[in-house]
Write a protein that holds these residues in place. Sequence first.
Motif, PDB file in Angstrom:
ATOM      1  N   GLU A   1     -33.884 -44.243 -38.752  1.00  0.00           N
ATOM      2  CA  GLU A   1     -32.851 -43.532 -37.999  1.00  0.00           C
ATOM      3  C   GLU A   1     -32.169 -44.484 -37.032  1.00  0.00           C
ATOM      4  N   LEU A   2     -31.014 -44.065 -36.550  1.00  0.00           N
ATOM      5  CA  LEU A   2     -30.315 -44.761 -35.478  1.00  0.00           C
ATOM      6  C   LEU A   2     -30.470 -43.931 -34.219  1.00  0.00           C
ATOM      7  N   ILE A   3     -30.777 -44.578 -33.110  1.00  0.00           N
ATOM      8  CA  ILE A   3     -30.903 -43.879 -31.834  1.00  0.00           C
ATOM      9  C   ILE A   3     -29.619 -44.164 -31.061  1.00  0.00           C
ATOM     10  N   VAL A   4     -28.926 -43.099 -30.691  1.00  0.00           N
ATOM     11  CA  VAL A   4     -27.610 -43.251 -30.087  1.00  0.00           C
ATOM     12  C   VAL A   4     -27.558 -42.670 -28.679  1.00  0.00           C
ATOM     13  N   ASP A   5     -26.677 -43.254 -27.895  1.00  0.00           N
ATOM     14  CA  ASP A   5     -26.349 -42.775 -26.563  1.00  0.00           C
ATOM     15  C   ASP A   5     -25.121 -41.888 -26.771  1.00  0.00           C
ATOM     16  N   THR A   6     -25.294 -40.584 -26.620  1.00  0.00           N
ATOM     17  CA  THR A   6     -24.234 -39.646 -26.983  1.00  0.00           C
ATOM     18  C   THR A   6     -23.017 -39.728 -26.074  1.00  0.00           C
ATOM     19  N   LYS A   7     -23.207 -40.060 -24.830  1.00  0.00           N
ATOM     20  CA  LYS A   7     -22.067 -40.145 -23.915  1.00  0.00           C
ATOM     21  C   LYS A   7     -21.255 -41.415 -24.166  1.00  0.00           C
ATOM     22  N   ALA A   8     -21.935 -42.539 -24.294  1.00  0.00           N
ATOM     23  CA  ALA A   8     -21.252 -43.813 -24.519  1.00  0.00           C
ATOM     24  C   ALA A   8     -20.793 -43.966 -25.964  1.00  0.00           C
ATOM     25  N   ARG A   9     -21.347 -43.144 -26.856  1.00  0.00           N
ATOM     26  CA  ARG A   9     -21.053 -43.222 -28.291  1.00  0.00           C
ATOM     27  C   ARG A   9     -21.377 -44.602 -28.840  1.00  0.00           C
ATOM     28  N   ARG A  10     -22.589 -45.021 -28.529  1.00  0.00           N
ATOM     29  CA  ARG A  10     -23.073 -46.325 -28.949  1.00  0.00           C
ATOM     30  C   ARG A  10     -24.447 -46.205 -29.580  1.00  0.00           C
ATOM     31  N   THR A  11     -24.702 -47.055 -30.547  1.00  0.00           N
ATOM     32  CA  THR A  11     -26.028 -47.167 -31.129  1.00  0.00           C
ATOM     33  C   THR A  11     -26.826 -48.094 -30.222  1.00  0.00           C
ATOM     34  N   ARG A  12     -27.993 -47.634 -29.754  1.00  0.00           N
ATOM     35  CA  ARG A  12     -28.803 -48.442 -28.842  1.00  0.00           C
ATOM     36  C   ARG A  12     -30.014 -49.057 -29.540  1.00  0.00           C
ATOM     37  N   TYR A  13     -30.585 -48.343 -30.525  1.00  0.00           N
ATOM     38  CA  TYR A  13     -31.797 -48.810 -31.210  1.00  0.00           C
ATOM     39  C   TYR A  13     -31.745 -48.416 -32.676  1.00  0.00           C
ATOM     40  N   ILE A  14     -32.519 -49.152 -33.492  1.00  0.00           N
ATOM     41  CA  ILE A  14     -32.820 -48.682 -34.834  1.00  0.00           C
ATOM     42  C   ILE A  14     -34.285 -48.260 -34.822  1.00  0.00           C
ATOM     43  N   ASP A  15     -34.549 -47.136 -35.434  1.00  0.00           N
ATOM     44  CA  ASP A  15     -35.906 -46.594 -35.592  1.00  0.00           C
ATOM     45  C   ASP A  15     -36.384 -47.089 -36.951  1.00  0.00           C
ATOM     46  N   VAL A  16     -37.427 -47.913 -36.928  1.00  0.00           N
ATOM     47  CA  VAL A  16     -37.950 -48.518 -38.158  1.00  0.00           C
ATOM     48  C   VAL A  16     -39.291 -47.885 -38.508  1.00  0.00           C
ATOM     49  N   SER A  17     -39.382 -47.355 -39.726  1.00  0.00           N
ATOM     50  CA  SER A  17     -40.663 -46.890 -40.268  1.00  0.00           C
ATOM     51  C   SER A  17     -41.355 -48.110 -40.850  1.00  0.00           C
ATOM     52  N   LEU A  18     -42.444 -48.503 -40.220  1.00  0.00           N
ATOM     53  CA  LEU A  18     -43.146 -49.712 -40.652  1.00  0.00           C
ATOM     54  C   LEU A  18     -43.857 -49.498 -41.980  1.00  0.00           C
ATOM     55  N   ASP A  19     -43.888 -50.556 -42.798  1.00  0.00           N
ATOM     56  CA  ASP A  19     -44.589 -50.546 -44.070  1.00  0.00           C
ATOM     57  C   ASP A  19     -46.072 -50.792 -43.785  1.00  0.00           C
ATOM     58  N   ARG A  20     -46.840 -49.729 -43.867  1.00  0.00           N
ATOM     59  CA  ARG A  20     -48.260 -49.758 -43.516  1.00  0.00           C
ATOM     60  C   ARG A  20     -49.025 -50.824 -44.291  1.00  0.00           C
ATOM     61  N   LYS A  21     -48.770 -50.901 -45.584  1.00  0.00           N
ATOM     62  CA  LYS A  21     -49.482 -51.854 -46.445  1.00  0.00           C
ATOM     63  C   LYS A  21     -49.095 -53.296 -46.103  1.00  0.00           C
ATOM     64  N   ALA A  22     -47.802 -53.556 -45.934  1.00  0.00           N
ATOM     65  CA  ALA A  22     -47.337 -54.920 -45.656  1.00  0.00           C
ATOM     66  C   ALA A  22     -47.837 -55.447 -44.321  1.00  0.00           C
ATOM     67  N   LEU A  23     -48.035 -54.543 -43.360  1.00  0.00           N
ATOM     68  CA  LEU A  23     -48.448 -54.955 -42.019  1.00  0.00           C
ATOM     69  C   LEU A  23     -49.915 -54.668 -41.715  1.00  0.00           C
ATOM     70  N   ASN A  24     -50.659 -54.218 -42.737  1.00  0.00           N
ATOM     71  CA  ASN A  24     -52.081 -53.896 -42.570  1.00  0.00           C
ATOM     72  C   ASN A  24     -52.330 -52.904 -41.429  1.00  0.00           C
ATOM     73  N   LEU A  25     -51.527 -51.849 -41.386  1.00  0.00           N
ATOM     74  CA  LEU A  25     -51.670 -50.814 -40.363  1.00  0.00           C
ATOM     75  C   LEU A  25     -52.591 -49.709 -40.865  1.00  0.00           C
ATOM     76  N   THR A  26     -53.282 -49.064 -39.973  1.00  0.00           N
ATOM     77  CA  THR A  26     -54.156 -47.956 -40.370  1.00  0.00           C
ATOM     78  C   THR A  26     -53.388 -46.644 -40.478  1.00  0.00           C
ATOM     79  N   ASN A  27     -52.287 -46.514 -39.740  1.00  0.00           N
ATOM     80  CA  ASN A  27     -51.498 -45.281 -39.759  1.00  0.00           C
ATOM     81  C   ASN A  27     -50.021 -45.587 -39.969  1.00  0.00           C
ATOM     82  N   ASP A  28     -49.304 -44.610 -40.533  1.00  0.00           N
ATOM     83  CA  ASP A  28     -47.848 -44.709 -40.587  1.00  0.00           C
ATOM     84  C   ASP A  28     -47.327 -44.581 -39.166  1.00  0.00           C
ATOM     85  N   ARG A  29     -46.318 -45.362 -38.832  1.00  0.00           N
ATOM     86  CA  ARG A  29     -45.701 -45.204 -37.519  1.00  0.00           C
ATOM     87  C   ARG A  29     -44.328 -45.849 -37.492  1.00  0.00           C
ATOM     88  N   ASP A  30     -43.542 -45.400 -36.539  1.00  0.00           N
ATOM     89  CA  ASP A  30     -42.202 -45.920 -36.328  1.00  0.00           C
ATOM     90  C   ASP A  30     -42.176 -46.699 -35.025  1.00  0.00           C
TER      91      ASP A  30
END
Length: 177
Positions: free
Chosen positions: A53-82
Amino acid sequence: MAGQKNTGTGFGQTGLMKPLGDLDNFEIAKNIPDPRGWDVMTSDGSKIGKVHELIVDTKARRTRYIDVSLDRKALNLTNDRDVLIPIGDAQLDSSADEVVIGGLTPKQLADLPEFNPAEITREYESTLLRNFGTRGTVDVSEGSDFYTDRHFDEKKFFAPRTKVGDATIMERGGLAR
């Protein structure tokens, strides 16, 4: 937003911070690519996730962050997370529909704090930025212009694919300002 504390849940310096997909009346401005669903890569070519997802500032109408769903297998994570990546710390790949995170290793990306959309506070944002080489250089005090920092430079993110005007987000049926 006069008198609004910057540490209020879900608020950025200039407006409400929300995932773009949760906003019925906002969309990506014309001629701006929508990276949601694109692979996220490190500069060495390792795939570490997908843009959720894109995280936006609604008043400024700007994209501030990208929400990244991490690849659990590629990063050896125990849980899915963003995790959140400041928009200026990523870049669209000009040759493919991919987003490249150049400043962090896969291990550093895996160690980023987990993102919870209901808890975007100034404290969370300043803690997050420390992972991207900010050491007290961003003024987090109330009334400061927090988003003028290089970490929020949308032109750096979108530049390889398009010319960025004043806003990357617009109201549906409206004109980008």
